[in-house]
Design a protein around this motif. Structure first.
Motif, mmCIF file in Angstrom:
data_model
loop_
_atom_site.group_PDB
_atom_site.id
_atom_site.type_symbol
_atom_site.label_atom_id
_atom_site.label_comp_id
_atom_site.label_asym_id
_atom_site.label_seq_id
_atom_site.Cartn_x
_atom_site.Cartn_y
_atom_site.Cartn_z
ATOM 1 N N LEU A 154 -5.781 -3.470 -0.968
ATOM 2 C CA LEU A 154 -4.875 -2.725 -0.101
ATOM 3 C C LEU A 154 -3.839 -1.969 -0.928
ATOM 4 O O LEU A 154 -3.529 -0.807 -0.654
ATOM 5 C CB LEU A 154 -4.193 -3.682 0.870
ATOM 6 C CG LEU A 154 -3.359 -3.060 1.989
ATOM 7 C CD1 LEU A 154 -4.239 -2.245 2.928
ATOM 8 C CD2 LEU A 154 -2.633 -4.143 2.771
ATOM 9 N N ALA A 155 -3.297 -2.622 -1.947
ATOM 10 C CA ALA A 155 -2.323 -1.979 -2.818
ATOM 11 C C ALA A 155 -2.913 -0.777 -3.544
ATOM 12 O O ALA A 155 -2.215 0.187 -3.859
ATOM 13 C CB ALA A 155 -1.771 -2.984 -3.830
ATOM 14 N N ALA B 252 -3.305 1.530 5.143
ATOM 15 C CA ALA B 252 -2.003 0.866 5.249
ATOM 16 C C ALA B 252 -1.834 0.143 6.578
ATOM 17 O O ALA B 252 -1.022 -0.784 6.685
ATOM 18 C CB ALA B 252 -0.883 1.886 5.060
ATOM 19 N N GLU B 253 -2.604 0.537 7.595
ATOM 20 C CA GLU B 253 -2.502 -0.111 8.903
ATOM 21 C C GLU B 253 -2.862 -1.592 8.835
ATOM 22 O O GLU B 253 -2.477 -2.376 9.707
ATOM 23 C CB GLU B 253 -3.410 0.579 9.914
ATOM 24 C CG GLU B 253 -4.891 0.500 9.573
ATOM 25 C CD GLU B 253 -5.767 1.186 10.617
ATOM 26 O OE1 GLU B 253 -5.491 1.022 11.822
ATOM 27 O OE2 GLU B 253 -6.714 1.884 10.221
ATOM 28 N N THR C 141 -10.351 0.447 0.927
ATOM 29 C CA THR C 141 -10.726 -0.167 2.196
ATOM 30 C C THR C 141 -11.475 -1.467 1.925
ATOM 31 O O THR C 141 -12.659 -1.475 1.600
ATOM 32 C CB THR C 141 -11.604 0.781 3.028
ATOM 33 O OG1 THR C 141 -10.922 2.029 3.187
ATOM 34 C CG2 THR C 141 -11.907 0.189 4.390
ATOM 35 N N TYR C 142 -10.767 -2.580 2.072
ATOM 36 C CA TYR C 142 -11.338 -3.847 1.625
ATOM 37 C C TYR C 142 -12.461 -4.352 2.518
ATOM 38 O O TYR C 142 -13.283 -5.158 2.065
ATOM 39 C CB TYR C 142 -10.258 -4.916 1.455
ATOM 40 C CG TYR C 142 -9.433 -5.275 2.675
ATOM 41 C CD1 TYR C 142 -9.995 -5.928 3.761
ATOM 42 C CD2 TYR C 142 -8.073 -4.994 2.709
ATOM 43 C CE1 TYR C 142 -9.231 -6.278 4.863
ATOM 44 C CE2 TYR C 142 -7.297 -5.344 3.809
ATOM 45 C CZ TYR C 142 -7.882 -5.990 4.884
ATOM 46 O OH TYR C 142 -7.120 -6.342 5.967
ATOM 47 N N PRO D 178 0.831 -1.203 0.000
ATOM 48 C CA PRO D 178 0.000 0.000 0.000
ATOM 49 C C PRO D 178 0.862 1.249 0.000
ATOM 50 O O PRO D 178 2.014 1.231 0.442
ATOM 51 C CB PRO D 178 -0.773 -0.124 1.321
ATOM 52 C CG PRO D 178 0.112 -0.951 2.199
ATOM 53 C CD PRO D 178 0.801 -1.911 1.274
ATOM 54 N N LYS D 179 0.323 2.356 -0.491
ATOM 55 C CA LYS D 179 1.035 3.631 -0.487
ATOM 56 C C LYS D 179 1.306 4.050 0.957
ATOM 57 O O LYS D 179 0.515 3.790 1.859
ATOM 58 C CB LYS D 179 0.196 4.689 -1.201
ATOM 59 C CG LYS D 179 -0.156 4.344 -2.632
ATOM 60 C CD LYS D 179 -1.056 5.410 -3.229
ATOM 61 C CE LYS D 179 -1.447 5.060 -4.657
ATOM 62 N NZ LYS D 179 -2.331 3.885 -4.721
#
Length: 261
Positions: free
Chosen positions: A103-104, A39-40, A108-109, A32-33
C-alpha cells in the motif's frame, strides 16, 4: 525573509524533525501517497492491523472456539476421531505487514503478485489467541487440519513458517494447500474424522455456496445459516480484502445539513 526562503526553512525544519524521530519517519513510510489509487484501502488495513477492536474480536472468536471444542470433546466417545479445520491467512497468521508495504508503494495488494515472495521470505505474525487455541486442541487429542489457498508448490516454505511460529501438528499431511477447492479438501478430512469446527476469515472457508457467488447471494446464505455462526463456524474479522471490497456504499438519501455539535 522571502516566501521561497520561508518555505525552504519550513522544509528543512521538517526534515530535521523526521531525522530525529525514527518512529515518525517509519510511520510516514507506511502511508500511501495521497494520489494513490489504492489509498482507499488504508483505513480498512489500519483497522485490521492496529485496532484493539480487531484484537478483541480475534480473541473472542478463539474463546468461543475453545468453549465449543471443549463441549464436543466432553460429549465424544473418542476425541481422536474429532477434527478442527482452520484457514491460515488472517485466521491463524497475520499478513498485514505485506499489505502495508504494498500500500505504501501504491501497489494494488489484492492482485496477489507479491504473495509468492512473501510466502518464501515473509515474516507473518500470529493472530491473537491462535496458538493457545491450537495447542489446547492438540492437548485434547483432537486432529488439526490447516486448509489454505497458499501455493502448494511452495509448501515447504509455509511448513517452515508454521513450524517456526510453534504451531502444533504441522506436517505435509496436515497442511492442505491450493489445488482442489477447499470444499474438496474439507471432504478429505471429514472422510475419517468428525469435523466439529471450521475456522476462517472468508466465507468459502465454510461452505462451497460462498465460492465465486454474488455478494447478495452470500449475504442471503449467511442469514440462512444463522445458527451455525459461533457454533460450528467461527469467523474472524478481515477488513483488508475480500469479495466485498468493490461493493458500492449505500448512502442516506437526504440533503446534507451541517450543524455544530
Amino acid at each position: 525573509m522571502t516566501e521561497k526562503t520561508a518555505k525552504s526553512a519550513i522544509w528543512l525544519g521538517l526534515a530535521l524533525a523526521l531525522a530525529g524521530s525514527p518512529a515518525a519517519f517509519a510511520d510516514a513510510k507506511a502511508q500511501p501517497k495521497a494520489d494513490c489509487a489504492v489509498a482507499e484501502f488504508a483505513m480498512g488495513l489500519r483497522f485490521q492491523q492496529q485496532s484493539a477492536e480487531v484484537q478483541a474480536l480475534q480473541l473472542q472468536a478463539y474463546n468461543i472456539a475453545t468453549l465449543k471444542l471443549d463441549a464436543a470433546v466432553a460429549a465424544a466417545k473418542d476425541p481422536s476421531k474429532l477434527a478442527i479445520v482452520t484457514d491460515l491467512d488472517e485466521t491463524v497468521i497475520d499478513n498485514s505487514a505485506l499489505l502495508a508495504r504494498d500500500l505504501a508503494n501504491c501497489h494494488t495488494y489484492d492482485a496477489w503478485d507479491t504473495w509468492l515472495p512473501w510466502e518464501r521470505d515473509g515474516t507473518p505474525q500470529l493472530i491473537p489467541g491462535a496458538k493457545q487455541f491450537l495447542q489446547h486442541a492438540d492437548s485434547l487429542g483432537v486432529t488439526i487440519r490447516y486448509i489454505s489457498d497458499r501455493s502448494d508448490e511452495q509448501k515447504q516454505h509455509t511448513l517452515a513458517t508454521l513450524s517456526k511460529l510453534g504451531l502444533p501438528q504441522i506436517s505435509a499431511q496436515s497442511v492442505l494447500l491450493l489445488g482442489p477447492p477447499k470444499v474438496e479438501r474439507r471432504a478429505i478430512v471429514s472422510a475419517d474424522h468428525q469435523v466439529v469446527l471450521l475456522l476462517g476469515d472468508t466465507l468459502h472457508d465454510f461452505d462451497a455456496r460462498f465460492r465465486k457467488t454474488p455478494l447478495a447471494d452470500q449475504r442471503a446464505t449467511v442469514a440462512a445459516e444463522a445458527d451455525k455462526w459461533g457454533a460450528e463456524w467461527i469467523i474472524f474479522p478481515n477488513a483488508s480484502y475480500g469479495t466485498w471490497s468493490k461493493a458500492p456504499l449505500q448512502a442516506w438519501e437526504a440533503e446534507t445539513v451541517i450543524e455544530p455539535w
